[in-house]
Design a protein around this motif. Structure first.
Motif, short mmCIF file in Angstrom:
data_model
loop_
_atom_site.label_atom_id
_atom_site.label_comp_id
_atom_site.label_asym_id
_atom_site.label_seq_id
_atom_site.Cartn_x
_atom_site.Cartn_y
_atom_site.Cartn_z
N GLY A 87 -3.16 -23.95 6.91
CA GLY A 87 -3.78 -23.14 5.65
C GLY A 87 -3.22 -21.88 5.97
N ALA A 88 -2.82 -21.30 7.04
CA ALA A 88 -2.00 -19.96 6.99
C ALA A 88 -0.82 -20.02 6.64
CB ALA A 88 -2.04 -19.46 8.62
N VAL A 89 -0.01 -21.22 6.35
CA VAL A 89 1.37 -21.18 5.69
C VAL A 89 1.49 -21.90 4.55
CG1 VAL A 89 2.38 -20.81 8.20
CG2 VAL A 89 2.04 -23.08 7.17
N SER A 90 0.23 -22.49 4.00
CA SER A 90 0.51 -23.18 2.61
C SER A 90 -0.90 -23.17 1.95
CB SER A 90 0.76 -24.78 3.03
OG SER A 90 0.73 -25.51 1.92
N ARG A 91 -0.54 -23.01 0.55
CA ARG A 91 -2.12 -23.02 -0.20
C ARG A 91 -1.82 -24.24 -1.09
NH1 ARG A 91 -2.54 -16.66 -2.18
NH2 ARG A 91 -1.93 -15.65 0.07
N SER A 92 -1.31 -25.48 -0.61
CA SER A 92 -1.21 -26.48 -1.41
C SER A 92 -2.56 -27.14 -1.71
CB SER A 92 -0.41 -27.72 -0.39
OG SER A 92 -0.45 -28.91 -1.13
N LYS A 93 -2.84 -27.89 -2.74
CA LYS A 93 -3.86 -28.54 -3.01
C LYS A 93 -4.36 -29.50 -2.10
CE LYS A 93 -4.07 -27.25 -7.96
NZ LYS A 93 -4.18 -27.55 -9.34
N LEU A 108 -3.53 -29.91 1.45
CA LEU A 108 -3.13 -29.45 2.83
C LEU A 108 -2.78 -30.66 3.76
CD1 LEU A 108 -5.05 -26.32 3.43
CD2 LEU A 108 -2.76 -26.37 3.06
N GLU A 109 -3.46 -31.79 3.72
CA GLU A 109 -3.27 -32.77 4.72
C GLU A 109 -2.01 -33.37 4.43
OE1 GLU A 109 -5.47 -36.48 6.88
OE2 GLU A 109 -6.15 -35.81 4.84
N THR A 110 -1.50 -33.57 3.21
CA THR A 110 -0.46 -34.16 2.68
C THR A 110 0.63 -33.16 3.24
OG1 THR A 110 -1.47 -35.55 1.20
CG2 THR A 110 1.24 -35.24 1.12
N ALA A 111 0.58 -32.04 2.71
CA ALA A 111 1.56 -30.96 3.10
C ALA A 111 1.80 -30.90 4.68
CB ALA A 111 1.26 -29.64 2.52
N ARG A 112 0.58 -30.86 5.50
CA ARG A 112 0.96 -30.65 6.72
C ARG A 112 1.82 -32.01 7.38
NH1 ARG A 112 -3.84 -30.07 11.39
NH2 ARG A 112 -4.22 -31.91 10.79
N ASN A 113 1.20 -33.35 6.95
CA ASN A 113 2.08 -34.45 7.62
C ASN A 113 3.47 -34.25 7.23
OD1 ASN A 113 -0.35 -35.17 8.56
ND2 ASN A 113 -1.02 -36.58 6.79
N ARG A 114 3.74 -34.11 5.87
CA ARG A 114 5.39 -34.03 5.41
C ARG A 114 5.93 -33.05 6.38
NH1 ARG A 114 4.32 -33.49 0.30
NH2 ARG A 114 4.09 -31.20 0.26
N GLY A 115 5.33 -31.66 6.38
CA GLY A 115 5.94 -30.71 7.12
C GLY A 115 6.32 -31.04 8.64
N ASN A 116 5.18 -31.73 9.44
CA ASN A 116 5.20 -32.07 10.58
C ASN A 116 6.49 -33.22 10.68
OD1 ASN A 116 3.24 -30.62 11.72
ND2 ASN A 116 1.59 -32.15 11.44
N SER A 117 6.36 -34.31 9.78
CA SER A 117 7.47 -35.35 9.70
C SER A 117 9.11 -34.73 9.80
CB SER A 117 7.35 -35.90 8.40
OG SER A 117 8.18 -37.31 8.40
N ARG A 118 9.15 -33.38 8.94
CA ARG A 118 10.39 -33.05 8.88
C ARG A 118 10.81 -32.27 10.17
NH1 ARG A 118 9.24 -30.50 2.67
NH2 ARG A 118 10.18 -32.14 1.74
N VAL A 119 9.88 -31.60 10.65
CA VAL A 119 10.12 -31.03 12.16
C VAL A 119 10.37 -32.00 13.17
CG1 VAL A 119 9.13 -29.40 13.67
CG2 VAL A 119 8.85 -28.75 11.41
#
Length: 654
Positions: A83-89, A91-102
Motif C-alpha cells: 500500500g505504501a507504493v501503490s494506490r491501485s484499486k 492491491l493484491e493483483t498489483a502486488r502479485n504482478r510487481g512481485n512477478s516482475r522482480v
C-alpha cells in the motif's frame, strides 16, 4: 498471537540486514538495479525494483543492504505490504504482478552472474509433468484422471527448485521449506501430498510416473522456531513436583489466610507464622489476575529451560524435580539457543529487540522466589540474567513497534485514510467477489473477505487486543455469556468484555455504529451462516467461527470450542491486508488508532488510554515520546492536506 502465521513487518532493521549480508553472496539490490538498467530490462520491471526500498521502509541508498537472493526476496520482500507504493484499486493483483516482475528479473540477474544456468532445463522437467496433469484434470466421475487444480502445488516448486522434478529429493524439499513463507509452506504440504498420491497411482498413468520424484516427502520442522515440548510429554513425577511448586508460587491471599488459621490451631507461635507469610509473599506487589495464564507462563518457562539440556524426549526419563533444572549451564544454554534462533532468522524479532528473555527470566524468578523459596537458585537466575542483560528487554521499553506505525502513517497519509476506510473497502471487494463468484473457491473467498471487513469494523471502532477480537461470542453457552448485543438491528452493536476476559482486568465496551454496524450485521446474519455451511461447521457461539478450542482458558469463564485457530486467524487477516496494503497485524491496529486519535486531539493520552483499555501511563510511554507525538502532529497536517474530511470521520468513531 504469525507461531501461528505471522504478518510481515514493514520495519526491516539495519542490524538484521547486516547480519543477513554477512551470510550471503555479495550481490545486493543496488547491483541488481544497475544491471537491470544496463541490460535494458522493462521500464515497469525497473520501477518495481526501485519500489523495494519503499516497501521495506528504507531509502534508495539503502538498497545496498538488501541481498539479491531469491530466498530473501520470497521470505521478506514478496510478502511486504504494497500500500505504501501503490494506490491501485486491486492491491493484491498489483502486488502479485510487481512481485512477478522482480522475481523473474532477479532470476535473469542471477543467471547472468553464472548462477542457475540449468534453469531452462529444470523448468522444462516441471512443464512436462504440469502439462500432462492439466490436460487430464476435471471431474473424476466423468472420466478425468485428476481433480481440478491438482497441478497447482507444482507451480511454486517449479519456480523455486534448483533440480529437475525427477531428481527432486528430501534435501531439496527441506531447502524450499526453510526458505518459504507460511503461504509457501502450505503449497509445499500440498505438493508432498500430491506427489504421494500420484506415485501410489502410477499404474494408472505410466506417462507421468517416470517424471515424478522417486520418494515421498516429510515436512521438516521449521528452523525459525524452537522444538515444541508438550507438558504432557514430561514424566508424571516431574510434572507433579513442578505443579506443586507452581501452586505454591500462585498461592492467593485466601490460601494464606486458610493456612495461617490451620497453623494457629496447630499451636505454632503467631510470630513464626507471620514471619513465614512475609517470606512467602516476598516483594510480590499483587497476585496474578489470571491464574491459568500465569500457570501457562510457568510451564513455558520450564520447557524453555529444559529444551537445550535434553536433546530428545527419551532423556526426560531422568527428570526428577523442578529444582534440579535451575543450573547455570542450563540457563546459559537456553539463552544462547534463543539468541541463535533469532539471529538466524529474518522473520523473527532481533534478539536485542525481543522481550522473550525478559518474560522467561521473570517467570523463572517468580518460581524461584515464591515457589522454591531457594536463595541459591534465585542468585543463579540473577547472575545469568546479568550476563545476558543486553538481550533482556522489558516490554515497557518496547515502543519501537508503535513508533514504526506512527512513522509510516506520517510518511504515507493515504495509509491512514485506508485504515479508517478499511471496513467499507473490504466490504465492497467482498460484495463484488460474491456477486461474480462462479466456483466454490471464489464464493468462500468472498465470505472470508466479509469476515475481514467485519473484523476491521470492530477494530476501527475501538481496536481490541486480538485475543478479545477473535474470541467475541454472539451466543451464550453454559458458564460463558455472550459479548455481542444488537441494540438496533443494522445500526448499533455493542460488544462487551468483562474484566476477567481482558488482559489487564479492565471492562471493555465497543460500540459499532452506522456503516460499520451494517457491515458487521451482514457478516453476523448473512455471510457467517453461509461460510459455516460451506465448511461443514454445525454450530459455534463465536462471531468468527471455526473448529478449534481456545488456546488460553480463562479462569472466570468456561470458554467453549468452536473458535478459529491462530493460523486461520492470521490467514484471514492476511487476506484482508493484501487488499489494503497496510502491513498491520491485528494488534498493530491499536497503534494506528492511537496515532490517529492523537492527530485529532494532540496530547489526549487519557482518551487514547480509555479507547485502548490501557492506563494513561502506558499510553504516554508508547505514544508520548518526541517521535510518537511529533509523528501524530505530522500525520494531522499531511492528512488535512490530502484528506480534509478524514478527521470528521475519526471524530465520529472515537
Amino acid at each position: 498471537m504469525k507461531a501461528a502465521r505471522r504478518v510481515p513487518n514493514l520495519e526491516i532493521e539495519d542490524m538484521k540486514h547486516e547480519r543477513t549480508l554477512t551470510n550471503t553472496a555479495s550481490a545486493t539490490f543496488t547491483d541488481f538495479l544497475e544491471w537491470s538498467k544496463e541490460t535494458g530490462q522493462g521500464r515497469d520491471t525497473i520501477y518495481e525494483i526501485e519500489k523495494v526500498a519503499a516497501r521495506l521502509d528504507m531509502t534508495d541508498e539503502e538498497l545496498e543492504l538488501i541481498p539479491a537472493e531469491l530466498s530473501y526476496f520470497e521470505k521478506v520482500i514478496a510478502t511486504s505490504p504494497y500500500g505504501a507504493v501503490s494506490r491501485s484499486k486491486n492491491l493484491e493483483t498489483a502486488r502479485n504482478r510487481g512481485n512477478s516482475r522482480v522475481r523473474n528479473a532477479l532470476k535473469r540477474f542471477l543467471a547472468a552472474r553464472g548462477q542457475q544456468t540449468q534453469d531452462a532445463i529444470i523448468r522444462a522437467s516441471y512443464d512436462r509433468a504440469i502439462g500432462f496433469i492439466v490436460d487430464n484434470e476435471g471431474f473424476v466421475d466423468r472420466g478425468a484422471l485428476f481433480t481440478t487444480n491438482t497441478h497447482r502445488p507444482f507451480l511454486l516448486v517449479r519456480a523455486r527448485a534448483q533440480v529437475g522434478l525427477s531428481d527432486f529429493d528430501q534435501t531439496e524439499f527441506s531447502r524450499l521449506w526453510h526458505d518459504a513463507t507460511p503461504d509457501g509452506r502450505k503449497s509445499l504440504r500440498n505438493f508432498a501430498q500430491r506427489v504421494g498420491e500420484l506415485r501410489r497411482g502410477h499404474n494408472r498413468w505410466p506417462g507421468l510416473a517416470d517424471q515424478l520424484p522417486c520418494q515421498d516427502f516429510v515436512v521438516p520442522v521449521t528452523s525459525d522456531r524452537a522444538r515444541r515440548i508438550l507438558w504432557k510429554s514430561l514424566p508424571v513425577s516431574f510434572r507433579a513436583d513442578a505443579e506443586e511448586v507452581f501452586r505454591q508460587t500462585l498461592r492467593q491471599p485466601a490460601d494464606l489466610k486458610t493456612w495461617a488459621r490451620e497453623q494457629l490451631r496447630l499451636g505454632r507461635p503467631a510470630v513464626e507464622i507471620d514471619k513465614e507469610i512475609a517470606e512467602r509473599a516476598g516483594k510480590k506487589k499483587r497476585s496474578p489476575q489470571n491464574i491459568d495464564s500465569a500457570l501457562n507462563g510457568y510451564r513455558q518457562a520450564t520447557t524453555w529451560l529444559l529444551r537445550e539440556s535434553y536433546a530428545s524426549e527419551a532423556g526426560f526419563a531422568g527428570l526428577t524435580t523442578l529444582r534440579d533444572l535451575f543450573t547455570v549451564d542450563a540457563l546459559e544454554a537456553a539463552c544462547d539457543a534463543q539468541i541463535a534462533r533469532s539471529s538466524a532468522s529474518v522473520t523473527l524479532k532481533d534478539s536485542a529487540e525481543s522481550s522473550t528473555l525478559w518474560s522467561r527470566f521473570t517467570n523463572l524468578t517468580t518460581i524461584a522466589r515464591h515457589g522454591l523459596r531457594d536463595p541459591e537458585v534465585l542468585s543463579r537466575i540473577g547472575l545469568v540474567r546479568m550476563f545476558y542483560s543486553d538481550y533482556v528487554l522489558s516490554p515497557t521499553e518496547m515502543t519501537a513497534d508503535a513508533e514504526a506505525i506512527c512513522d509510516r502513517l506520517r510518511k504515507s497519509p493515504h495509509l491512514a485514510a485506508a485504515f479508517v476506510n478499511a471496513p467499507a473497502r473490504l466490504d465492497a471487494i467482498a460484495t463484488e467477489t460474491l456477486n461474480t463468484a462462479t466456483t466454490g473457491f471464489a464464493m468462500e473467498r468472498g465470505l472470508r473477505l466479509s469476515a475481514c471487513a467485519a473484523s476491521y469494523a470492530v477494530q476501527v471502532s475501538r481496536a481490541l487486543r486480538p485475543a478479545n477480537l477473535f474470541m467475541t461470542r454472539r451466543k451464550a453457552t453454559p458458564g460463558c455469556p455472550r459479548n455481542l448485543t444488537w441494540i438496533v438491528d443494522r445500526e448499533h452493536a455493542e460488544i462487551r468484555f468483562s474484566g476477567g476476559e481482558v488482559k489487564n482486568g479492565q471492562t471493555v465496551i465497543v460500540n459499532v455504529h452506522g456503516e460499520d454496524a451494517r457491515i458487521l450485521w451482514d457478516w453476523d446474519r448473512v455471510h457467517r451462516p453461509a461460510l459455516m455451511k460451506m465448511r461443514g461447521i454445525e454450530s459455534s457461539p463465536y462471531l468468527f467461527p471455526g473448529t478449534a478450542s481456545p488456546r488460553l482458558r480463562k479462569s472466570a469463564l468456561n470458554l467453549p470450542s468452536g473458535c478459529m485457530s491462530v493460523a486461520s486467524i492470521m490467514e484471514l487477516w492476511d487476506l484482508g491486508d493484501r487488499q489494503l496494503g497496510l502491513g498491520l497485524t491485528p494488534h498493530q491496529c491499536r497503534h494506528a488508532l492511537a496515532t490517529l486519535m492523537l492527530a485529532v486531539r494532540p496530547g489526549d493520552f487519557a482518551g487514547v488510554a480509555s479507547v485502548l483499555a490501557n492506563t494513561e501511563q502506558v499510553a504516554r510511554r508508547h505514544y508520548g515520546k518526541d517521535s510518537g507525538e511529533a509523528a501524530a502532529v505530522a500525520v494531522r497536517e499531511s492528512l488535512l492536506a490530502q484528506h480534509p474530511d478524514i478527521f470528521a470521520r475519526m471524530q465520529r468513531r472515537t
